[in-house]
Enzyme design. Structure first.
Site, mmCIF file in Angstrom:
data_model
loop_
_atom_site.group_PDB
_atom_site.id
_atom_site.type_symbol
_atom_site.label_atom_id
_atom_site.label_comp_id
_atom_site.label_asym_id
_atom_site.label_seq_id
_atom_site.Cartn_x
_atom_site.Cartn_y
_atom_site.Cartn_z
ATOM 1 N N LYS A 111 -8.941 -4.828 -3.915
ATOM 2 C CA LYS A 111 -7.928 -5.877 -4.053
ATOM 3 C C LYS A 111 -8.494 -7.122 -4.746
ATOM 4 O O LYS A 111 -7.741 -7.907 -5.307
ATOM 5 C CB LYS A 111 -7.365 -6.239 -2.690
ATOM 6 C CG LYS A 111 -6.879 -5.023 -1.874
ATOM 7 C CD LYS A 111 -5.413 -4.948 -1.806
ATOM 8 C CE LYS A 111 -4.752 -3.804 -1.076
ATOM 9 N NZ LYS A 111 -5.475 -2.841 -0.301
HETATM 10 C C1 LIG Z 1 -4.889 -1.566 -0.107
HETATM 11 C C2 LIG Z 1 -5.828 -0.450 0.044
HETATM 12 C C3 LIG Z 1 -5.477 0.858 -0.289
HETATM 13 C C4 LIG Z 1 -4.064 1.204 -0.743
HETATM 14 O O1 LIG Z 1 -3.785 0.685 -2.012
HETATM 15 P P1 LIG Z 1 -2.263 0.581 -2.510
HETATM 16 O O2 LIG Z 1 -2.299 -0.181 -3.777
HETATM 17 O O3 LIG Z 1 -1.523 -0.136 -1.425
HETATM 18 O O4 LIG Z 1 -1.771 1.981 -2.690
HETATM 19 C C5 LIG Z 1 -6.434 1.836 -0.201
HETATM 20 N N1 LIG Z 1 -7.687 1.564 0.223
HETATM 21 C C6 LIG Z 1 -8.070 0.325 0.566
HETATM 22 C C7 LIG Z 1 -9.460 0.099 1.042
HETATM 23 C C8 LIG Z 1 -7.164 -0.722 0.483
HETATM 24 O O5 LIG Z 1 -7.553 -1.958 0.806
#
Ligand SMILES: *Cc1c(COP(=O)(O)O)cnc(C)c1O
Length: 453
Positions: A110
């Site tokens: 993120k």
């Molecule tokens: C947010 C997240 C996901 C999922 O990603 P999306 O974009 O919501 O599909 C998977 N793994 C981790 C570690 C995350 O923080």
């Protein structure tokens, strides 16, 4: 370039407006008015650094930001990463590689979007002289990443809603131990879907949202999707022709933002033959791609908590393309889904996505197998993506978090947990969170009392 709403009842806006608004005023999500054809650029982009590539790519969309400003923001955003390649591609064997997306400040993918988004908010704030109040909902990693993108910025407050007790203790510490006065960690008595529902409701109260200049930071923000396209592109540019022909990106999926970004990039002419959606036991998307029916169920806690989601907010963006950009059909589908929790899209099973689901036992088995076979310690989210890899393909598994973020799950799965110095340091800090009921009035009251005027 302009950006349109999936629901077709809001005016087209510029990049910076779409970023500032988050959700479109008609309740839809922003997408580019048209997708550029990147084919001619692929030949000349091969030697660019990550930040250079991101500047080039994002510049196509952010046409209302002066190029020098954009370049400066992008370089600052990725200067916070600790690996020189930003998104290194690690080879495991001749048909498997891992794209490591956890070298940013909060050790999850993120950061790619939210370090950049933090720069954009700062740039906009400096230009307009106005304060902003950022509101997000998180299943753990988004909140931490958003907070670290905005930490200590002047005239900016950030409110993050999360399900109390359902994010890992270290994720909570990343949100609630910053010591920054402009950060508000709001622990809701409810699930992640409750948090997301309250977030949408707060924005749909237009008078309230306008009064406090609320800006969204969850995975619906257009800038996040576009920033996430870049690491797929960066990885693709580093593969051989032979690897590209058999390529499948395998993506741990919850809100469908990450894998959607890759798919969108492919629609811009980058020849990526396959994507695989890897879910945990909350398998709504897996069932959707197998049966064509999207049916919302109850959220079950799992060893991969950032994927404990049953209402994937970026799903609406996929519908926009599946329905040939017909906003009336998207509106009807979203209304049907809201009314009955179910939607049938018969044509989808032949689309570019394959999918898998992993139980907690699968996650543990995958972690052990990958560790034994390759000496590689993945995190529990990434472990979902190691489910049933297709030996005929060249699998690039997206590693979405560092395993040290989830020590309890790692110990449950493989009996031990790696550590990371950035997380060890958090353990000695004091925690400041605010418990709230899953109730719109309570959330709005808190925001009204703590927003920057
Ligand atoms: C947010 C997240 C996901 C999922 O990603 P999306 O974009 O919501 O599909 C998977 N793994 C981790 C570690 C995350 O923080």
């Amino acid at each position: 370039m302009k950006f349109i709403s999936t629901r077709g009842e809001a005016p087209a806006v510029s990049f910076t407006e779409a970023v500032a608004q988050g959700l479109a005023p008609d309740g839809g999500l922003y997408l580019p008015e048209f997708l550029p054809d990147l084919t001619p650029r692929l030949r000349v982009w091969g030697n660019l650094s990550y930040a250079e590539l991101a500047t080039e790519f994002l510049g196509i969309f952010a046409s209302d930001i002066p190029p020098d400003d954009l370049a400066r923001m992008v370089h600052r955003a990725y200067a916070t990463f600790t690996h020189p390649e930003i998104a290194p591609l690690r080879r495991l064997d001749e048909r498997t590689a891992v794209l490591e997306l956890f070298h940013g400040p909060t050790l999850a993918f993120k950061d790619f979007a939210l370090q950049f988004l933090g720069q954009l908010y700062g740039w906009q704030g400096a230009r307009t002289g106005r304060s902003i109040n950022v509101l997000g909902a998180t299943s753990g990693d988004t909140g931490a990443a958003a907070i670290h993108g905005l930490l200590g910025r002047p005239r900016t407050a950030i409110f993050i809603l999360y399900p109390d007790g359902r994010v890992s203790p270290l994720q909570e510490r990343q949100m609630a131990c910053t010591g920054a006065d402009n950060v508000h960690a709001l622990a809701l008595d409810g699930s992640f879907d409750d948090a997301q529902r309250l977030l949408k409701a707060a924005f749909n109260d237009h008078a309230f949202a306008a009064r406090h200049r609320l800006t969204a930071v969850n995975s619906i923000n257009l800038a996040r999707i576009l920033a996430q396209c870049v690491y797929y592109l960066h990885a693709w540019l580093r593969l051989t022709d032979e690897q590209r022909e058999r390529l499948e990106f395998v993506v741990p999926t919850g809100n469908f933002g990450n894998v959607f970004a890759g798919w969108l990039l492919a629609r811009m002419g980058v020849p990526i033959p396959g994507f695989k959606v890897a879910t945990n036991r909350n398998d709504i998307l897996h069932r959707f791609f197998v049966t064509g029916e999207y049916r919302v169920g109850a959220v079950e806690p799992s060893l991969a908590p950032s994927m404990d989601i049953q209402a994937a907010s970026n799903f609406e963006r996929l519908l926009h393309y599946l329905y040939d950009e017909d906003a009336a059909r998207v509106r009807a589908a979203m209304a049907e889904l809201a009314a009955g929790g179910c939607l049938a899209v018969p044509g989808v099973t032949g689309e570019a996505f394959r999918s898998t689901t992993a139980t907690d036992a699968d996650i543990a088995a995958n972690l052990r197998r990958v560790s034994e076979a390759h000496g590689y310690v993945a995190d529990p989210h990434t472990a979902c993506a190691f489910q049933d890899l297709d030996p005929a393909r060249y699998s690039v598994v997206l590693a979405t978090a560092h395993p040290a973020k989830f020590p309890e799950a790692m110990r449950a799965a493989i009996g031990s947990a790696p550590t990371h110095p950035a997380l060890e340091e958090l353990k000695s800090r004091s925690l400041r969170k605010h418990r709230l009921p899953a109730d719109l009035a309570a959330v709005q009251r808190f925001i009204a009392e703590h927003a920057v005027p």
